[in-house]
Write a protein that holds these residues in place. Sequence first.
Motif: not given
Length: 338
Positions: A203-211
């Motif tokens: 989840v943290l990786v997905a949020l970082t990539v989207r940001q």
Amino acid sequence: MIHFPAVRQGPLRALSLRVLAAVGLVLIIVFVVYLDRDGYRDVNEDNLTLLDSAYYAVVTLSTTGYGDITPVSPSARLVNVLVITPARVLFLIILVGTTLEVLTEQYRTNLRMTRWRKTVKDHVIICGYGTKGRSAISALLETDFDKSRIVVVEKSATAVRQATSAGLVAIEGSATRSSVLNEAHVKNAKAVIIATDSDDASVLVALTVRQLTAGQVRIIAAVREAENAPLLKQSGAHHVIVSSATAGRLLGLSTSAPPLIDVVEDLLTPGQGMALAMRSAERHEVGTSPREVESLVIALIRRGKVVSVVEPAGVKIETGDMLVYVRDDRSTSSASSA
């Protein structure tokens, strides 16, 4: 830190080999001088001891040459001309070669890094080099995806070494950190595959990539628990694969309908028989039924959505459709190995 596939032995190994060669050469000269120690004299006109022989070998090979020990007999002088002088030249080559080796290796690494940063584009970033990450890479390579366009992000140094040994570019660090993803040039990536060991990290990786990418890069993630799949989609993942649920369905099929599990394994195992593939619809296929196509079409991808070919009303192929079909993977594997 970016790690590139090793193309030759490491500088530390090369340095160790050169040190051993230099020590071996010194020992040989010490042995030669000590055998003919009666042909040498020091400033006190004394014969040479073993320590004197070692001292003479070191200062001679290093071209220091204090002159306090000299060859006086014809045999000692002949040995200096035929043996010690060539050994001195070889010793200097070893020392200079070691320095050049280290400097050249550093320059080559910096050059490769600069070239990679300039050319990396439309690559796939694999976050995690565990079982799921390695399987994802294998699936990419089976579709003839260029290995140089695969970048592994892994925080384990051991896994990074395994990735580079497999010929992949690897970045050591956590994929949850924006600085690490920027090192992987995530903004220029084609897709990011999240194959971490925990759902919270995914989840943290997905949020970082989207940001970092403003949602412009496709994100594919794997989760262990089905209840975390909606959270990952809200975090920016375009596709979420529930590994535990998928494994559970396969286990259920193996009990209730054993032949079906054999079919699924055949489809997922490369080079065994059947394999899933996808291609664009050809012009002469537009307007026809998927059942009329020579290939065994099982679904259509139309404007990003799956269209089932078993709908009662019937489905016609349209321009721009992608055909999902079953191919004979044995012929493909045989052709690639021939």
